[in-house]
Design a protein around this motif. Sequence first.
Motif, mmCIF file in Angstrom:
data_model
loop_
_atom_site.group_PDB
_atom_site.id
_atom_site.type_symbol
_atom_site.label_atom_id
_atom_site.label_comp_id
_atom_site.label_asym_id
_atom_site.label_seq_id
_atom_site.Cartn_x
_atom_site.Cartn_y
_atom_site.Cartn_z
ATOM 1 N N ILE A 130 -40.983 -30.847 -12.025
ATOM 2 C CA ILE A 130 -41.353 -31.699 -12.881
ATOM 3 C C ILE A 130 -41.184 -31.188 -14.232
ATOM 4 O O ILE A 130 -41.329 -31.935 -15.158
ATOM 5 N N THR A 131 -40.827 -29.958 -14.540
ATOM 6 C CA THR A 131 -40.687 -29.302 -15.867
ATOM 7 C C THR A 131 -39.229 -29.587 -16.384
ATOM 8 O O THR A 131 -39.095 -29.319 -17.481
ATOM 9 N N ARG A 132 -38.540 -30.365 -15.510
ATOM 10 C CA ARG A 132 -36.988 -30.733 -16.157
ATOM 11 C C ARG A 132 -36.829 -31.305 -17.277
ATOM 12 O O ARG A 132 -37.841 -32.389 -17.369
ATOM 13 N N ASP A 133 -36.196 -31.258 -18.145
ATOM 14 C CA ASP A 133 -35.997 -31.964 -19.560
ATOM 15 C C ASP A 133 -35.623 -33.420 -19.063
ATOM 16 O O ASP A 133 -36.054 -34.164 -20.143
ATOM 17 N N ASN A 181 -36.908 -35.291 -16.744
ATOM 18 C CA ASN A 181 -37.824 -36.174 -15.897
ATOM 19 C C ASN A 181 -38.356 -37.257 -16.677
ATOM 20 O O ASN A 181 -38.139 -37.243 -17.946
ATOM 21 N N ILE A 182 -39.157 -38.146 -16.110
ATOM 22 C CA ILE A 182 -39.749 -39.165 -16.817
ATOM 23 C C ILE A 182 -40.722 -38.788 -17.985
ATOM 24 O O ILE A 182 -41.381 -37.632 -17.878
ATOM 25 N N ALA A 183 -40.818 -39.621 -18.800
ATOM 26 C CA ALA A 183 -42.036 -39.229 -19.938
ATOM 27 C C ALA A 183 -43.235 -38.632 -19.346
ATOM 28 O O ALA A 183 -43.944 -38.197 -20.286
ATOM 29 N N TYR A 184 -43.655 -39.297 -18.541
ATOM 30 C CA TYR A 184 -45.013 -38.812 -17.969
ATOM 31 C C TYR A 184 -45.230 -37.211 -17.800
ATOM 32 O O TYR A 184 -46.323 -36.978 -18.221
ATOM 33 N N PHE A 185 -44.109 -36.833 -17.556
ATOM 34 C CA PHE A 185 -44.245 -35.167 -17.366
ATOM 35 C C PHE A 185 -43.817 -34.642 -18.606
ATOM 36 O O PHE A 185 -44.185 -33.442 -19.040
ATOM 37 N N THR A 186 -42.761 -35.341 -19.460
ATOM 38 C CA THR A 186 -42.182 -34.512 -20.512
ATOM 39 C C THR A 186 -42.936 -34.936 -22.014
ATOM 40 O O THR A 186 -42.713 -34.050 -23.006
ATOM 41 N N ASN A 187 -43.874 -35.807 -22.008
ATOM 42 C CA ASN A 187 -44.697 -36.335 -23.337
ATOM 43 C C ASN A 187 -43.570 -36.581 -24.443
ATOM 44 O O ASN A 187 -43.943 -36.324 -25.579
ATOM 45 N N ARG A 188 -42.271 -36.723 -24.229
ATOM 46 C CA ARG A 188 -41.486 -37.229 -25.091
ATOM 47 C C ARG A 188 -41.654 -38.802 -25.613
ATOM 48 O O ARG A 188 -42.334 -39.234 -25.137
ATOM 49 N N GLU A 189 -40.565 -39.224 -26.363
ATOM 50 C CA GLU A 189 -40.786 -40.563 -27.049
ATOM 51 C C GLU A 189 -40.828 -41.506 -25.956
ATOM 52 O O GLU A 189 -40.143 -41.517 -24.829
ATOM 53 N N TYR A 190 -41.907 -42.479 -25.825
ATOM 54 C CA TYR A 190 -42.015 -43.426 -25.063
ATOM 55 C C TYR A 190 -41.056 -44.589 -24.996
ATOM 56 O O TYR A 190 -40.908 -45.294 -24.118
ATOM 57 N N TYR A 200 -46.869 -28.618 -8.596
ATOM 58 C CA TYR A 200 -48.092 -28.784 -8.368
ATOM 59 C C TYR A 200 -49.203 -29.056 -9.531
ATOM 60 O O TYR A 200 -48.802 -28.953 -10.718
ATOM 61 N N GLY A 201 -50.310 -29.739 -9.375
ATOM 62 C CA GLY A 201 -51.216 -29.986 -10.123
ATOM 63 C C GLY A 201 -52.386 -29.425 -9.856
ATOM 64 O O GLY A 201 -52.952 -29.058 -8.902
ATOM 65 N N LEU A 202 -53.318 -28.826 -11.422
ATOM 66 C CA LEU A 202 -54.426 -28.154 -11.068
ATOM 67 C C LEU A 202 -55.547 -29.024 -11.992
ATOM 68 O O LEU A 202 -55.355 -29.495 -13.141
ATOM 69 N N ALA A 228 -50.132 -29.310 -14.901
ATOM 70 C CA ALA A 228 -49.149 -29.141 -13.901
ATOM 71 C C ALA A 228 -48.115 -28.090 -14.268
ATOM 72 O O ALA A 228 -48.063 -27.840 -15.383
ATOM 73 N N GLY A 229 -47.487 -27.676 -13.236
ATOM 74 C CA GLY A 229 -46.334 -26.860 -13.448
ATOM 75 C C GLY A 229 -45.629 -26.530 -12.178
ATOM 76 O O GLY A 229 -45.836 -27.027 -11.175
ATOM 77 N N LEU A 230 -44.766 -25.748 -11.961
ATOM 78 C CA LEU A 230 -43.985 -25.156 -10.987
ATOM 79 C C LEU A 230 -44.853 -24.338 -9.973
ATOM 80 O O LEU A 230 -45.490 -23.319 -10.432
ATOM 81 N N ILE A 231 -44.675 -24.463 -8.873
ATOM 82 C CA ILE A 231 -45.357 -23.355 -7.841
ATOM 83 C C ILE A 231 -44.788 -22.103 -8.193
ATOM 84 O O ILE A 231 -43.836 -22.076 -8.241
ATOM 85 N N GLY A 232 -45.938 -21.486 -8.121
ATOM 86 C CA GLY A 232 -45.688 -19.833 -8.255
ATOM 87 C C GLY A 232 -45.727 -19.435 -9.732
ATOM 88 O O GLY A 232 -45.589 -18.570 -9.726
ATOM 89 N N GLU A 233 -45.834 -20.629 -10.645
ATOM 90 C CA GLU A 233 -45.831 -20.242 -12.039
ATOM 91 C C GLU A 233 -47.290 -20.702 -12.638
ATOM 92 O O GLU A 233 -47.905 -21.602 -11.977
ATOM 93 N N ASN A 234 -47.556 -20.249 -13.702
ATOM 94 C CA ASN A 234 -48.813 -20.974 -14.348
ATOM 95 C C ASN A 234 -48.588 -22.392 -14.936
ATOM 96 O O ASN A 234 -47.321 -22.746 -15.226
ATOM 97 N N VAL A 235 -49.541 -23.280 -14.899
ATOM 98 C CA VAL A 235 -49.279 -24.605 -15.431
ATOM 99 C C VAL A 235 -48.754 -24.586 -16.655
ATOM 100 O O VAL A 235 -49.578 -23.844 -17.505
ATOM 101 N N SER A 236 -48.255 -25.426 -17.073
ATOM 102 C CA SER A 236 -47.564 -25.533 -18.320
ATOM 103 C C SER A 236 -47.303 -26.822 -19.015
ATOM 104 O O SER A 236 -47.383 -27.080 -20.383
ATOM 105 N N LEU A 237 -47.907 -27.956 -18.365
ATOM 106 C CA LEU A 237 -47.859 -29.299 -18.696
ATOM 107 C C LEU A 237 -49.250 -30.070 -18.796
ATOM 108 O O LEU A 237 -50.063 -29.724 -17.789
#
Length: 351
Positions: free
Chosen positions: A110-113, A115-124, A328-330, A339-348
């Motif tokens: 979900i951290t891919r650039d 991805n949909i704006a829901y995860f990237t928080n870019r211009e809607y 995953y989401g926390l 949310a973030g990648l499994i095995g890493e700290n949440v970044s979003l």
Amino acid sequence: MSEIFRKTSLKTITFSISGGARLENVESILISKLNIILNNLYYNRRKYYNKSEDKNEENESVERVLRGFKLDCFEDEFESVHYGECDKIAEFFKRFFVVGAKGNAYRDNITRDDNIAYFTNREYKTEIHRLLDLINSVLEKNDFGKIDYDKLRDVIGEESKMYEFLLILAHNVGNKWENKSKSPFLSTTYGRDAFKTALKFAQHKNKGKYSYIIFAISNDKSKHGFKTVDFDQYLRRLNVEWYDDIHSEKIIKDAIFPHHIIGVFQVDNYSKSKSFIINPYLYRMIETAVKSKCFNYYKLHDYICNYGIQVEQSDFAQFASALGYKSYGLLNEENEVHAGLIGENVSLHLR
């Protein structure tokens, strides 16, 4: 009212010292108390002793939701190990009750650039227009009207809310949405016919012997759930008709978290008999409480509704990967999802 657990076999997952799992019947001494607790949770009431503490009316802040689903998405190495059918089901649920159920988007990065704006928080705006074109194509095809961008902005408000509104509508048009696999949402059902509706969807997905239905509790005041029927007021203001809410649908954002999952119904598609696999961590809570000298139905019930189930998640990353998730989401104490990648700290930080 017919008690749904009256003719239901109660089972849970037990763990061996070696880490294996088995699907077993609950202790017979606990069956009557389990039936009472489960029925109260299912029918959203608090009626145990016919005393002043009893509340037969529904708890407006907590709601039962059901979701038909399929047992799939095992990693290759798990599939390559030989299990008996019962043990294979147990191994799945050993993981499931630690991980929960997540939207399709979490099966990818979900951290891919891109991805949909829901995860990237870019211009809607770009995605709003793309989603609006999709929704309007469905509406016009069915003579339901058309959503005007300017009117949508007047009715819904800021762009982030417009985007989420359209994203939920896109989730509901199914495979017509090209990014359905990126949806962060899960569809559930509630209300009087919830079991019948969830079973219908479960049987559509499961062509084998069993169908499966998640039984979870949802905090109705949470910002992580939306009832389709609540969108009618907005659609009417937009001069648009939409499909009738015949399934009493509630859309859950991101995940049905494991501490909200009471258990899973296992329905035999041939004999129509059903079992209920109690969340093993809930079973442990109830078993401990019942065997203590200070057991209290009300305190246990209120704890589950207010705080959820105490789930041991030290193996979360391993189990989530085994179930096919990459992200995953926390849910934190402020009821916010990161949310973030499994095995890493949440970044979003999600809305």
